[in-house]
Scaffold this active site. Sequence first.
Site, PDB file in Angstrom:
ATOM      1  N   GLY A 137       0.817  -1.213   0.000  1.00  0.00           N
ATOM      2  CA  GLY A 137       0.000   0.000   0.000  1.00  0.00           C
ATOM      3  C   GLY A 137       0.842   1.251   0.000  1.00  0.00           C
ATOM      4  O   GLY A 137       2.048   1.201  -0.244  1.00  0.00           O
ATOM      5  N   ASN A 138       0.196   2.375   0.235  1.00  0.00           N
ATOM      6  CA  ASN A 138       0.911   3.657   0.304  1.00  0.00           C
ATOM      7  C   ASN A 138       0.255   4.548   1.352  1.00  0.00           C
ATOM      8  O   ASN A 138      -0.749   4.187   1.945  1.00  0.00           O
ATOM      9  CB  ASN A 138       0.948   4.328  -1.078  1.00  0.00           C
ATOM     10  CG  ASN A 138      -0.433   4.656  -1.593  1.00  0.00           C
ATOM     11  OD1 ASN A 138      -1.100   5.548  -1.076  1.00  0.00           O
ATOM     12  ND2 ASN A 138      -0.889   3.915  -2.599  1.00  0.00           N
ATOM     13  N   ARG A 139       0.843   5.716   1.584  1.00  0.00           N
ATOM     14  CA  ARG A 139       0.449   6.558   2.718  1.00  0.00           C
ATOM     15  C   ARG A 139      -0.678   7.544   2.411  1.00  0.00           C
ATOM     16  O   ARG A 139      -0.958   8.414   3.221  1.00  0.00           O
ATOM     17  CB  ARG A 139       1.659   7.351   3.216  1.00  0.00           C
ATOM     18  CG  ARG A 139       2.749   6.487   3.778  1.00  0.00           C
ATOM     19  CD  ARG A 139       3.864   7.363   4.347  1.00  0.00           C
ATOM     20  NE  ARG A 139       5.046   6.572   4.618  1.00  0.00           N
ATOM     21  CZ  ARG A 139       5.186   5.792   5.688  1.00  0.00           C
ATOM     22  NH1 ARG A 139       4.231   5.726   6.588  1.00  0.00           N
ATOM     23  NH2 ARG A 139       6.281   5.089   5.859  1.00  0.00           N
ATOM     24  N   SER A 140      -1.315   7.441   1.265  1.00  0.00           N
ATOM     25  CA  SER A 140      -2.358   8.424   0.956  1.00  0.00           C
ATOM     26  C   SER A 140      -3.546   8.271   1.906  1.00  0.00           C
ATOM     27  O   SER A 140      -4.069   7.170   2.098  1.00  0.00           O
ATOM     28  CB  SER A 140      -2.832   8.248  -0.489  1.00  0.00           C
ATOM     29  OG  SER A 140      -3.877   9.155  -0.746  1.00  0.00           O
TER      30      SER A 140
END
Length: 231
Positions: A33-36
Site C-alpha cells: 500500500g501507500n500513505r495516501s
Amino acid sequence: GILRKPGAGLAGRRVVVSAGGTREAIDPVRFIGNRSSGLQGYALARAAVARGAEVTLVAANVGLADPAGARVVRVESAIQLREAVLAAAEDADVVVMAAAVADFRPVRQATTKIKKTSDDPEPIYLVKNPDILAELGEVRRERRQGGKPYPDVLVGFAAETDDVLANGQAKLARKGCDLLVVNQVGENLAFGTPDNAATVLIADGDPVEIPRGPKEDLAGIVWDLVATRLV
Ligand code: CTP
Ligand code: CA
C-alpha cells in the site's frame, strides 16, 4: 479571460474524483500500500458538491465518512479503481485523479495465508499496473478525433521530490491531462496532514503557485481552474 465569481462554475456538471491509495494484495491478509489518506480527494469531492456538481467519488481504502451528496464507490486495488473510474468517466465532464495508484502489483496473489517457515520467504514478483490517467488521456484523444464526447477536463496529481517543474511538465504531457497538481512532499506536508502546498501545471498556460494552506483551499483553486476550461 472571463471573470468568474469564486465558487461558481460546476452547477449540473458531472465530476469524478478518485481518492485514497490502492492496496495490492499479496495474500488474503497482506497487501502493498501507500500513505495516501484520501483527505485531498475528499476535500475536492466536498467542494464540488458545494458548487452544485454531480459527484462520483471513487475511494480507495479511505477511513473517512462519505461526503454528503456524493455517490461513493469504494475500491481496493488499482484494477478495481480503473474499472470504477473508467465507468464513471463515460458521462463525466471532469475527472480528477487524486488517488495514489500503486504502480505495481504482485504477479500472483496467494489464495491462502503465506506461512512463516524456518526458511527465508520466496520473493514477491511484481508486474506493472495500468496507468489510468494516461488511459483516460488516450481514450479522450481518440474520441475527440471521432467527434465523440469524453471528459472536457482531466486533472492529475503528482508528488515530486526533485526537479519538480521539469518532472511535472513531462508527466503532464505523458498523461495527456490538462492540469497537473504537483504537491511538495515532506516538511509535514501532503500525506495525512490537513495542509498542502502545490504548483498547478497547465497544459497550455503558465503554472499557478498554491501557497501552503488547508486542502479545502487547494480544492477551491483547482475547481476554479477547471471551471474556466469547461465549455
Ligand atoms: N496514476 C494513474 N494510474 C497509475 C499511476 C498513476 O492514474 N497506475 C495517476 C495518479 O492518480 C496521478 C497521476 O497519475 O493523478 C500521477 O501519478 P504519479 O505516481 O506521480 O505518476 P507516475 O506516472 O506513476 O510516475 P512516478 O510514480 O514514476 O513518478
Ligand atoms: Ca506512481
